[in-house]
Write a protein that holds these residues in place. Structure first.
Motif, PDB file in Angstrom:
ATOM      1  N   LEU A  48      29.717  37.508  42.244  1.00  0.00           N
ATOM      2  CA  LEU A  48      30.163  35.981  41.818  1.00  0.00           C
ATOM      3  C   LEU A  48      30.842  36.021  40.467  1.00  0.00           C
ATOM      4  CD1 LEU A  48      29.658  32.836  42.207  1.00  0.00           C
ATOM      5  CD2 LEU A  48      27.561  33.314  40.818  1.00  0.00           C
ATOM      6  N   PHE A  49      30.601  36.938  39.397  1.00  0.00           N
ATOM      7  CA  PHE A  49      31.290  36.762  38.231  1.00  0.00           C
ATOM      8  C   PHE A  49      32.499  37.651  38.518  1.00  0.00           C
ATOM      9  CE2 PHE A  49      26.668  36.736  37.227  1.00  0.00           C
ATOM     10  CZ  PHE A  49      26.531  35.503  36.630  1.00  0.00           C
ATOM     11  N   LEU A  50      32.779  38.495  39.520  1.00  0.00           N
ATOM     12  CA  LEU A  50      33.834  39.096  39.670  1.00  0.00           C
ATOM     13  C   LEU A  50      34.803  38.052  40.349  1.00  0.00           C
ATOM     14  CD1 LEU A  50      36.022  41.434  40.336  1.00  0.00           C
ATOM     15  CD2 LEU A  50      34.821  41.720  42.595  1.00  0.00           C
ATOM     16  N   ILE A  51      34.457  37.243  41.162  1.00  0.00           N
ATOM     17  CA  ILE A  51      35.239  36.095  41.818  1.00  0.00           C
ATOM     18  C   ILE A  51      35.558  35.019  40.729  1.00  0.00           C
ATOM     19  CG2 ILE A  51      35.247  34.288  43.741  1.00  0.00           C
ATOM     20  CD1 ILE A  51      33.166  35.947  45.069  1.00  0.00           C
ATOM     21  N   ASP A  52      34.617  34.441  39.991  1.00  0.00           N
ATOM     22  CA  ASP A  52      34.783  33.634  39.168  1.00  0.00           C
ATOM     23  C   ASP A  52      34.269  33.771  37.766  1.00  0.00           C
ATOM     24  OD1 ASP A  52      35.129  31.089  37.851  1.00  0.00           O
ATOM     25  OD2 ASP A  52      33.733  30.020  38.816  1.00  0.00           O
ATOM     26  N   PRO A  53      34.947  34.786  36.856  1.00  0.00           N
ATOM     27  CA  PRO A  53      34.309  35.574  35.675  1.00  0.00           C
ATOM     28  C   PRO A  53      33.840  34.700  34.771  1.00  0.00           C
ATOM     29  CG  PRO A  53      36.843  35.749  35.900  1.00  0.00           C
ATOM     30  CD  PRO A  53      36.269  35.213  37.188  1.00  0.00           C
ATOM     31  N   LEU A  55      33.148  31.336  35.290  1.00  0.00           N
ATOM     32  CA  LEU A  55      32.205  30.241  36.099  1.00  0.00           C
ATOM     33  C   LEU A  55      32.728  28.886  35.572  1.00  0.00           C
ATOM     34  CD1 LEU A  55      28.737  31.498  35.006  1.00  0.00           C
ATOM     35  CD2 LEU A  55      30.060  31.884  37.398  1.00  0.00           C
ATOM     36  N   ASP A  56      34.303  28.918  35.834  1.00  0.00           N
ATOM     37  CA  ASP A  56      34.797  27.434  35.422  1.00  0.00           C
ATOM     38  C   ASP A  56      35.420  26.898  36.670  1.00  0.00           C
ATOM     39  OD1 ASP A  56      36.979  29.152  35.722  1.00  0.00           O
ATOM     40  OD2 ASP A  56      37.916  28.842  34.014  1.00  0.00           O
ATOM     41  N   GLY A  57      35.281  27.506  37.910  1.00  0.00           N
ATOM     42  CA  GLY A  57      35.816  27.080  39.258  1.00  0.00           C
ATOM     43  C   GLY A  57      37.137  27.535  39.252  1.00  0.00           C
ATOM     44  N   ASP A  58      37.896  28.183  38.601  1.00  0.00           N
ATOM     45  CA  ASP A  58      39.104  28.730  38.770  1.00  0.00           C
ATOM     46  C   ASP A  58      38.997  30.247  39.548  1.00  0.00           C
ATOM     47  OD1 ASP A  58      41.886  29.109  38.972  1.00  0.00           O
ATOM     48  OD2 ASP A  58      42.119  29.444  36.742  1.00  0.00           O
ATOM     49  N   ALA A  59      38.548  30.164  40.652  1.00  0.00           N
ATOM     50  CA  ALA A  59      38.035  31.428  41.476  1.00  0.00           C
ATOM     51  C   ALA A  59      39.481  32.356  41.832  1.00  0.00           C
ATOM     52  CB  ALA A  59      37.363  31.096  42.541  1.00  0.00           C
ATOM     53  N   LEU A  60      39.239  33.721  41.753  1.00  0.00           N
ATOM     54  CA  LEU A  60      40.442  34.468  41.932  1.00  0.00           C
ATOM     55  C   LEU A  60      40.657  34.605  43.552  1.00  0.00           C
ATOM     56  CD1 LEU A  60      39.656  37.706  40.105  1.00  0.00           C
ATOM     57  CD2 LEU A  60      41.183  36.093  39.242  1.00  0.00           C
ATOM     58  N   SER A 198      43.466  31.788  42.437  1.00  0.00           N
ATOM     59  CA  SER A 198      44.638  32.330  41.817  1.00  0.00           C
ATOM     60  C   SER A 198      44.505  33.694  40.935  1.00  0.00           C
ATOM     61  CB  SER A 198      44.667  31.157  40.672  1.00  0.00           C
ATOM     62  OG  SER A 198      43.857  31.204  39.579  1.00  0.00           O
ATOM     63  N   TRP A 199      45.184  34.082  40.313  1.00  0.00           N
ATOM     64  CA  TRP A 199      45.157  35.373  39.559  1.00  0.00           C
ATOM     65  C   TRP A 199      45.000  35.114  37.938  1.00  0.00           C
ATOM     66  CZ3 TRP A 199      46.096  40.342  41.048  1.00  0.00           C
ATOM     67  CH2 TRP A 199      46.339  40.502  42.699  1.00  0.00           C
ATOM     68  N   HIS A 200      44.513  33.923  37.698  1.00  0.00           N
ATOM     69  CA  HIS A 200      44.584  33.367  36.308  1.00  0.00           C
ATOM     70  C   HIS A 200      43.443  34.242  35.481  1.00  0.00           C
ATOM     71  CE1 HIS A 200      43.634  30.642  32.866  1.00  0.00           C
ATOM     72  NE2 HIS A 200      44.971  30.564  32.830  1.00  0.00           N
ATOM     73  N   ASN A 201      42.295  34.346  36.078  1.00  0.00           N
ATOM     74  CA  ASN A 201      41.181  35.101  35.397  1.00  0.00           C
ATOM     75  C   ASN A 201      41.227  36.571  35.843  1.00  0.00           C
ATOM     76  OD1 ASN A 201      40.569  32.878  34.050  1.00  0.00           O
ATOM     77  ND2 ASN A 201      39.276  32.149  35.635  1.00  0.00           N
ATOM     78  N   PHE A 202      42.277  37.191  36.055  1.00  0.00           N
ATOM     79  CA  PHE A 202      42.095  38.584  36.555  1.00  0.00           C
ATOM     80  C   PHE A 202      41.769  39.370  35.230  1.00  0.00           C
ATOM     81  CE2 PHE A 202      44.239  42.767  37.014  1.00  0.00           C
ATOM     82  CZ  PHE A 202      43.717  43.094  38.230  1.00  0.00           C
ATOM     83  N   ALA A 203      42.336  39.263  34.263  1.00  0.00           N
ATOM     84  CA  ALA A 203      41.860  39.969  33.019  1.00  0.00           C
ATOM     85  C   ALA A 203      40.364  40.012  32.836  1.00  0.00           C
ATOM     86  CB  ALA A 203      42.818  39.671  31.907  1.00  0.00           C
ATOM     87  N   ALA A 205      37.970  39.082  34.660  1.00  0.00           N
ATOM     88  CA  ALA A 205      37.188  39.828  36.014  1.00  0.00           C
ATOM     89  C   ALA A 205      37.353  41.324  35.755  1.00  0.00           C
ATOM     90  CB  ALA A 205      38.059  39.413  37.080  1.00  0.00           C
ATOM     91  N   VAL A 206      38.464  42.040  35.200  1.00  0.00           N
ATOM     92  CA  VAL A 206      38.365  43.445  35.057  1.00  0.00           C
ATOM     93  C   VAL A 206      37.673  43.702  33.865  1.00  0.00           C
ATOM     94  CG1 VAL A 206      39.642  45.383  34.316  1.00  0.00           C
ATOM     95  CG2 VAL A 206      40.796  43.604  35.807  1.00  0.00           C
TER      96      VAL A 206
END
Length: 463
Positions: A48-53, A55-60, A198-203, A205-206
């Motif tokens: 879950l935290f990988l998808i939406d690190p 937790l703001d609704g901006d999922a990957l 989106s890819w916005h929260n990619f970093a 998530a990494v």
């Protein structure tokens, strides 16, 4: 201890620090052990935290989430693998190795921090074993009964750690592989491909995945000290753990989709339902639940190894039993919803510490004269890059879920006039800062001072 005992494939870990460690674990032993550690029931809900690190609704997007799991796992396991090498080369446990980095007395600081994180992880693992068992058998058996039973099994494994690792390789790993493949096939068949995101929260998530991996950095040498070679230790960690963690998170992404993001956010154990509901799910999920005890075993055993840095002549079995009881007691009252903040603390402390260790041991060449004695002199300068790396982590990291701590670093950013960008990675940034400062400090310390003027010749008084 005689050499034939040290080399015996059935030799056990020494009881105190003044005994030589047997070198009995090959690459397959290490790979199987770390592969088992890479598959965790907590890892499924962690998806879950990988998808939406944030937790703001901006999922990957699905590709972004899977790539983040791969990149984060490779970065994190490379750190764990390199941290294992000094253990294989010196035969010393992880926290004892830090005597060479900080000095004997200063090594007590990271040792205590590691004890705290290991006990916390151990309690989380007992919690998840108990909740997994209840997901299969229902609430007829109380949670406390499962937690105590898991704690007892964990403690028993820590008494014979090398035997436990060999047992995992021979009998458990194959069952875990079959179970994960089975659930992957079922979930891919039953779950529609995720669209949007989106890819916005990619970093972030990494960073989250790196923190999952890097939590093992301060314990890697506890097992690598028994490796037949440095190569076996490194390849076992990187190969076994990376493959297993990526597979675990990928399966978790689909399990979270089946269980519902909101439901998993409110109750992490909701992610277990799709596993149990799958065809033959109870059987294969039961294998994963039983195998989860290797996670708690690793945490309890490494806590005992850490305590031996403080009290080197105490039998590790005494520590193991005491820590097993304490961890079980904590598991009975633990608040598992705090684990996201817990992971942030782990990453902030141990990623920069490893940066300091890696540069000092490998690049500056001090590994050739690594002093792990009880009289190793303090090296206060090495604390400087560690602290700077810690600060860098929090300057770059996503806001902490602990409000007052987040406010501290918000104020620090404003004072510095610094704004984080989406591409910035707290784990990479803190590692680089700690490593580069260590390199600078090490080279300055090596630089010779100005040559002292030659003393004037004494006057000739013979005339």
């Amino acid at each position: 201890m005689t050499s034939d005992v040290i080399g015996s494939k059935h030799a056990e870990a020494p009881l105190t620090l003044d005994q030589a460690p047997p070198k009995t674990l090959g690459a397959l032993d290490q790979g199987a052990f770390w592969a088992n550690l890479g598959v965790s029931l907590l890892g499924f809900s962690f998806a879950l935290f990988l998808i939406d690190p944030l937790l703001d609704g901006d999922a990957l997007t699905l590709p972004a989430a899977l790539l983040a799991s791969l990149v984060g796992s490779l970065v994190g396991t490379a750190m764990v693998g390199l941290a294992a090498v000094p253990g294989a080369q010196t035969g010393r446990p992880a926290m004892v190795l830090l005597r060479g980095l900080f000095g004997a007395r200063l090594s007590y600081v990271p040792t205590v921090l590691n004890i705290v994180q290991m006990i916390g992880w151990g309690a989380f693992e007992l919690w998840v074993v108990a909740m997994g068992a209840q997901a299969i058998f229902g609430p007829s058996v109380p949670y406390a009964v499962w937690a105590v039973a898991a704690g007892a099994l964990t403690t028993a494994l820590t008494l014979y750690p090398l035997g436990a690792i060999r047992l995992l390789r021979r009998f458990v790993t194959a069952g875990v592989v079959v179970s994960v493949v089975w659930f992957a096939v079922v979930f891919l068949r039953d779950t529609p491909v995720q669209t949007g995101g989106s890819w916005h929260n990619f970093a972030p998530a990494v960073d989250f995945v790196v923190a999952l991996s890097v939590s093992w950095v301060p314990v890697a040498a506890d097992y690598a000290r028994h490796s037949r070679s440095s190569r076996a230790a490194f390849t076992g960690v990187v190969g076994g753990y990376t493959i297993a963690q990526v597979a675990c998170l990928a399966v978790g992404v689909y399990a979270v989709a089946l269980a519902g993001h909101a439901a998993v956010g409110e109750n992490p154990t909701t992610v277990f339902a799709p596993f149990v509901a799958a065809p033959l799910g109870a059987l294969f999920f039961g294998i994963l639940v039983l195998r989860e005890s290797d996670q708690s075993f690793a945490n309890v055993y490494s806590t005992a190894m850490s305590l031996q840095n403080l009290l080197p002549r105490v039998d590790r079995r005494v520590f193991s039993v005491a820590i097993g009881v304490l961890t079980t007691a904590i598991a009975l009252v633990i608040d598992v919803n705090s684990y996201q903040a817990f992971l942030g603390i782990i990453g902030a402390v141990f990623v920069p510490m490893f940066g300091v260790l890696a540069v000092d041991y490998f690049l500056l060449g001090r590994g050739r004269n690594w002093d792990t004695s009880e009289t190793a002199p303090s090296r206060l300068l090495m604390v400087v890059p560690w602290v700077l790396g810690f600060a860098t982590w929090w300057l770059l990291a996503a806001p902490s879920t602990v409000s007052w701590w987040a406010a501290v670093w918000d104020a620090a950013r404003k004072a510095l006039g610094f704004t984080t960008q989406p591409w910035m990675s707290a784990s990479v940034g803190s590692f680089l800062v700690a490593g580069l400062v260590t390199l600078a400090v090490g080279r300055l310390a090596r630089r010779p001072g100005p040559a002292s003027p030659s003393p004037a010749p004494a006057p000739d008084r013979t005339r």
